[in-house]
Scaffold this motif. Structure first.
Motif, short mmCIF file in Angstrom:
data_model
loop_
_atom_site.label_atom_id
_atom_site.label_comp_id
_atom_site.label_asym_id
_atom_site.label_seq_id
_atom_site.Cartn_x
_atom_site.Cartn_y
_atom_site.Cartn_z
N PRO A 146 0.84 -1.21 0.00
CA PRO A 146 0.00 0.00 0.00
C PRO A 146 0.87 1.26 0.00
CG PRO A 146 0.13 -0.89 2.21
CD PRO A 146 0.90 -1.84 1.34
N PRO A 147 0.28 2.42 -0.27
CA PRO A 147 1.04 3.67 -0.18
C PRO A 147 1.38 4.01 1.26
CG PRO A 147 -1.26 4.10 -0.68
CD PRO A 147 -1.07 2.63 -0.79
N LEU A 148 2.22 4.99 1.43
CA LEU A 148 2.77 5.32 2.75
C LEU A 148 1.68 5.75 3.72
CD1 LEU A 148 5.25 5.80 4.56
CD2 LEU A 148 5.37 8.11 3.63
N MET B 206 -0.33 2.82 4.93
CA MET B 206 0.43 1.94 5.81
C MET B 206 0.60 2.55 7.20
SD MET B 206 4.15 0.21 5.21
CE MET B 206 4.73 -1.04 6.35
N LEU B 207 0.83 3.85 7.26
CA LEU B 207 0.93 4.51 8.56
C LEU B 207 -0.40 4.42 9.32
CD1 LEU B 207 3.00 7.71 7.66
CD2 LEU B 207 3.80 5.62 8.77
N MET B 208 -1.48 4.51 8.60
CA MET B 208 -2.79 4.37 9.23
C MET B 208 -2.98 2.96 9.77
SD MET B 208 -6.56 5.12 7.62
CE MET B 208 -6.47 3.65 6.59
N ASP C 222 -3.41 0.81 18.31
CA ASP C 222 -4.60 1.05 19.12
C ASP C 222 -5.28 -0.26 19.52
OD1 ASP C 222 -4.19 3.76 18.93
OD2 ASP C 222 -5.55 4.04 17.23
N PHE C 223 -5.26 -1.23 18.62
CA PHE C 223 -5.87 -2.53 18.94
C PHE C 223 -5.13 -3.21 20.09
CE2 PHE C 223 -6.03 -7.14 18.37
CZ PHE C 223 -7.40 -7.36 18.42
N LEU C 224 -3.80 -3.17 20.03
CA LEU C 224 -3.02 -3.80 21.11
C LEU C 224 -3.23 -3.08 22.44
CD1 LEU C 224 0.35 -4.51 19.26
CD2 LEU C 224 -1.43 -6.16 19.87
N ARG D 272 2.11 8.81 16.83
CA ARG D 272 1.24 9.65 16.00
C ARG D 272 1.99 10.89 15.50
NH1 ARG D 272 -2.46 8.01 20.14
NH2 ARG D 272 -4.12 6.69 19.31
N MET D 273 2.76 11.49 16.36
CA MET D 273 3.53 12.67 15.95
C MET D 273 4.63 12.28 14.98
SD MET D 273 1.89 14.98 17.41
CE MET D 273 0.70 15.16 18.73
#
Length: 315
Positions: free
Chosen positions: A244-246, A249-251, A258-260, A282-283
């Motif tokens: 996937p695009p960057l 992938m970051l998302m 967040d799931f963990l 996130r930053m």
């Protein structure tokens, strides 16, 4: 009377200077520079603050909050993101390829469409102008576009599904049409036709070199759109073997984190969830997603300066 006229006459050797109302005194010059400097710093400060937070230790951030001078720095956020290794580099390459190809395709389509609309000799320019403007008010929606892309063009899970949806913009067309009409004189085009140049040669050799400021502006906006796009990957990329695009992938990295964190009790790994740098990651994602565009902006800056001086009187 003779004495009065003698006293009123200006003394020889002294010329009365005229006041220049456009001149700025040194004091006001310093004040204006301070105001502009503060405004520029206010624009840059949020991005610098994001970089500082991304380099802050997660526990320090939880205890002390957001601070310009944290007591402890850490690169754990970037280490967490770069653990994907080659996948992150591949995603960066996909995004770079999509941005370059998409921007070039968008410039070709937008400039050629806008040039045709800017020519008064084009018989159907009113119809095609209305056709472009109508799409700004009413669009076909997401479902018809998805059906065309997947059922008719069969471009699902291909790089072209990330390029074609953003390749045309009615707003860019109207902007470039206005730019051609106000910047490119009709005399230049007529002289090229007298010399035997056709429409295509006139467009490539005469119009495009004169229109570099407008093209650079549209190119930068188009590049931003392609670089920050993740929604098309969400629609058309459902094959896990495809890179996937960057942005997408970051998302995904953020969703996994967040799931963990939220399901640590069910998984039974409190220590791992507590050690995840959630806020700093996130930053760090913002920095990684923004830095390439920030570094590319200086290459477009001189064209923006040229665009500001188009049509001005030069002495």
């Amino acid at each position: 009377m003779t004495q009065l006229s003698t006293q009123a006459a200006p003394q020889p050797g002294k010329v009365k200077k005229k006041r220049d109302y456009n001149a700025i005194t040194p004091v006001w010059n310093v004040i204006f520079n301070i105001i502009i400097g503060l405004f520029s710093f206010s624009c840059v400060f949020p991005f610098l603050f994001v970089i500082i937070i991304s380099l802050t230790d997660e526990q320090t951030l939880v205890q002390e909050g957001f601070s310009l001078f944290p007591s402890q720095f850490s690169i754990a956020a970037y280490d967490y993101i770069f653990r994907s290794g080659s996948e992150l580099i591949s995603s960066f390459g996909v995004t770079l390829l999509v941005t370059v190809l998409g921007t070039l395709l968008s410039l070709v389509l937008v400039t050629s469409y806008a040039y045709a609309l800017s020519r008064r000799s084009f018989e159907f320019r009113g119809f095609f102008s209305f056709l472009a403007f109508f799409t700004m008010l009413f669009s076909g929606g997401m479902v018809p576009g998805y059906i065309v892309m997947t059922q008719f063009l069969h471009l699902q899970n291909t790089i072209w599904s990330l390029i074609f949806p953003l390749s045309m913009s009615a707003f860019f067309i109207i902007v470039m049409r206005t730019f051609f009409q106000t910047t490119v004189p009709d005399e230049i085009i007529e002289s090229a036709k007298i010399d035997g140049a056709g429409e295509f040669l006139t467009f490539v050799k005469i119009v495009l070199p004169v229109s570099l400021p407008g093209i650079a502006t549209i190119g930068l906006f188009s590049s931003l759109g392609y670089w920050n796009d993740w929604f098309n990957a969400l629609l058309y990329y459902n094959n896990p073997q495809k890179t996937p695009p960057l942005q997408f992938m970051l998302m995904q990295i953020e969703k996994n984190m967040d799931f963990l964190t939220k399901n640590a009790q069910n998984i039974g790994s409190f220590d791992m969830a507590a050690s995840l740098p959630t806020e700093t990651v996130r930053m760090a994602m913002v920095v990684l997603a923004t830095a390439p565009i920030v570094l590319a902006y200086p290459f477009f800056q001189r064209y923006f300066v040229q665009g500001l001086t188009v049509g001005s009187v030069k002495g």
